[in-house]
Scaffold this motif. Structure first.
Motif, PDB file in Angstrom:
ATOM      1  N   MET A 155       0.833  -1.196   0.000  1.00  0.00           N
ATOM      2  CA  MET A 155       0.000   0.000   0.000  1.00  0.00           C
ATOM      3  C   MET A 155       0.871   1.252   0.000  1.00  0.00           C
ATOM      4  SD  MET A 155      -3.286   0.647  -0.038  1.00  0.00           S
ATOM      5  CE  MET A 155      -4.448   1.981   0.251  1.00  0.00           C
ATOM      6  N   ALA A 156       1.890   1.255   0.826  1.00  0.00           N
ATOM      7  CA  ALA A 156       2.784   2.414   0.897  1.00  0.00           C
ATOM      8  C   ALA A 156       3.583   2.569  -0.391  1.00  0.00           C
ATOM      9  CB  ALA A 156       3.721   2.269   2.092  1.00  0.00           C
ATOM     10  N   ALA A 157       4.050   1.447  -0.942  1.00  0.00           N
ATOM     11  CA  ALA A 157       4.868   1.498  -2.150  1.00  0.00           C
ATOM     12  C   ALA A 157       4.068   1.975  -3.355  1.00  0.00           C
ATOM     13  CB  ALA A 157       5.473   0.122  -2.427  1.00  0.00           C
ATOM     14  N   THR A 158       2.839   1.500  -3.477  1.00  0.00           N
ATOM     15  CA  THR A 158       2.026   1.916  -4.626  1.00  0.00           C
ATOM     16  C   THR A 158       1.643   3.386  -4.541  1.00  0.00           C
ATOM     17  OG1 THR A 158       0.066   1.033  -3.482  1.00  0.00           O
ATOM     18  CG2 THR A 158       1.094  -0.379  -5.134  1.00  0.00           C
ATOM     19  N   LEU A 185     -10.713  -7.567  -1.456  1.00  0.00           N
ATOM     20  CA  LEU A 185     -10.909  -6.210  -0.954  1.00  0.00           C
ATOM     21  C   LEU A 185     -10.035  -5.230  -1.732  1.00  0.00           C
ATOM     22  CD1 LEU A 185     -10.774  -6.931   2.903  1.00  0.00           C
ATOM     23  CD2 LEU A 185     -12.818  -6.708   1.458  1.00  0.00           C
ATOM     24  N   LYS A 186     -10.605  -4.108  -2.140  1.00  0.00           N
ATOM     25  CA  LYS A 186      -9.844  -3.113  -2.888  1.00  0.00           C
ATOM     26  C   LYS A 186      -9.588  -1.879  -2.028  1.00  0.00           C
ATOM     27  CE  LYS A 186     -14.017  -1.374  -5.206  1.00  0.00           C
ATOM     28  NZ  LYS A 186     -14.651  -1.083  -6.529  1.00  0.00           N
ATOM     29  N   PHE A 187      -8.391  -1.314  -2.204  1.00  0.00           N
ATOM     30  CA  PHE A 187      -7.969  -0.149  -1.441  1.00  0.00           C
ATOM     31  C   PHE A 187      -7.351   0.873  -2.393  1.00  0.00           C
ATOM     32  CE2 PHE A 187      -7.777  -3.856   1.309  1.00  0.00           C
ATOM     33  CZ  PHE A 187      -8.476  -3.441   2.433  1.00  0.00           C
ATOM     34  N   PRO A 188      -8.176   1.732  -2.991  1.00  0.00           N
ATOM     35  CA  PRO A 188      -7.638   2.730  -3.914  1.00  0.00           C
ATOM     36  C   PRO A 188      -7.010   3.900  -3.160  1.00  0.00           C
ATOM     37  CG  PRO A 188     -10.008   2.961  -3.737  1.00  0.00           C
ATOM     38  CD  PRO A 188      -9.636   1.759  -2.911  1.00  0.00           C
ATOM     39  N   HIS A 189      -6.015   4.513  -3.787  1.00  0.00           N
ATOM     40  CA  HIS A 189      -5.379   5.691  -3.200  1.00  0.00           C
ATOM     41  C   HIS A 189      -6.138   6.967  -3.524  1.00  0.00           C
ATOM     42  CE1 HIS A 189      -1.928   3.587  -1.709  1.00  0.00           C
ATOM     43  NE2 HIS A 189      -1.561   3.176  -2.907  1.00  0.00           N
TER      44      HIS A 189
END
Length: 310
Positions: A155-158, A185-189
């Motif tokens: 998550m941090a890298a993307t 599960l999706k986690f968009p920035h």
């Protein structure tokens, strides 16, 4: 066949029951290929084989496969939906070939649903991934993206790399076509999403050029108004959008709530059939998109597939 869909998550899982993948900013496709044939379908089951000629060489695979994946186009080394927008709606083979030369796409295959006639959808994701990785799908136009154990790290890298986000998937998950599952599960920035166009307005001092679209989300048999989107609609992009919208013009507003007079004035109403992708900085207290920008038409989605934001 419609692909399996992810649910928006609230917290990235940290236990070993999950694996994590990059969330790609592209167009979801299901691909049947190998032993002399290739066909591609969009998320809403439209045949888009002609649209992506650079993927036709998948017909040369030694195995017959049914793949789930994402078609992406790169802008400054990063997959961007806006870079793909010009490719998605093309149905003429000659034009598709010309665009493929100038703006090629890559298929990122992240799931294997069938192999040489064997249905794999009832197997755990770990087994499907292992067979997928064993196929050697590595080419300039297709590849199998990596899966990771550490979701928080990914998550941090993307976010640092300007990618869209991540998808966390249960290792034990089976594949359920067309179902939105909590096993993925999706986690968009970024705060972007898909909206249905309910009207369009002309550019100031122009009788022909489009200046903005009025968008909403499905609600009560119509649309709930989410705002006016003008940024990103200019030049050729605007003309292409107007060509897409023209067949749906009507005399009746499709919005179930009241559209502010300042937005409704001079609007050409539309039958709510066209889905667009919009980036925004969240919502105002009134529920309107904050500083929205048009990214492109979602030919791979129907209005019924648009999920309203909370």
């Amino acid at each position: 066949m419609r692909p399996m869909l992810a649910t928006r998550g609230s917290r990235v899982p940290a236990d070993d029951a999950w694996m994590h993948e990059v969330k790609w900013d592209g167009m979801r496709v299901v691909v049947e290929a190998g032993r002399g044939k290739v066909r591609l379908w969009s998320r809403n089951e439209n045949d888009v084989t002609v649209t992506f000629p650079e993927l036709h060489a998948l017909a040369d695979l030694d195995h017959e496969v049914l793949l789930d994946g994402e078609v992406v186009a790169f802008l400054d080394g990063v997959p961007k939906f806006g870079a793909l927008a010009d490719r998605m709606h093309v149905s003429q083979a000659a034009r598709a070939r010309a665009l493929a030369e100038r703006n090629p796409v890559t298929l990122l295959a992240f799931d294997l649903l069938r192999l040489d006639g064997e249905d794999l959808m009832g197997l755990p994701l770990t087994e499907r991934r292992a067979r997928l990785e064993g196929l050697g799908l590595a080419d300039v136009h297709w590849q199998v993206p990596a899966a990771y154990d550490d979701g928080l790290m990914l998550m941090a890298a993307t976010e640092q790399q300007g990618l869209e986000g991540i998808v966390s998937k249960k290792r034990s998950s089976r594949y359920h076509p067309g179902r939105r599952s909590a096993d993925w599960l999706k986690f968009p920035h970024r705060a972007s999403g898909s909206y249905v166009v309910g009207g369009w307005r002309r550019e100031t001092d122009s009788r022909t050029r489009i200046g903005a679209v009025l968008v909403g989300e499905p609600a009560g048999g119509g649309l709930r108004y989410r705002g006016r989107v003008g940024s990103g609609i200019a030049g050729k992009a605007g003309q292409r959008l107007l060509d897409v919208l023209a067949p749906y013009e009507t005399d009746v507003s499709p919005f179930v709530d009241e559209v502010p007079k300042v937005d409704a004035l001079g609007t050409t109403w539309l039958v709510p059939e066209v889905v667009v992708e919009v980036a925004a900085l969240g919502f105002t207290p009134a529920g309107r998109l904050r500083q929205p920008a048009f990214l492109g038409v979602r030919t791979d989605l129907t209005p019924e597939e648009v999920v309203p934001h909370a």
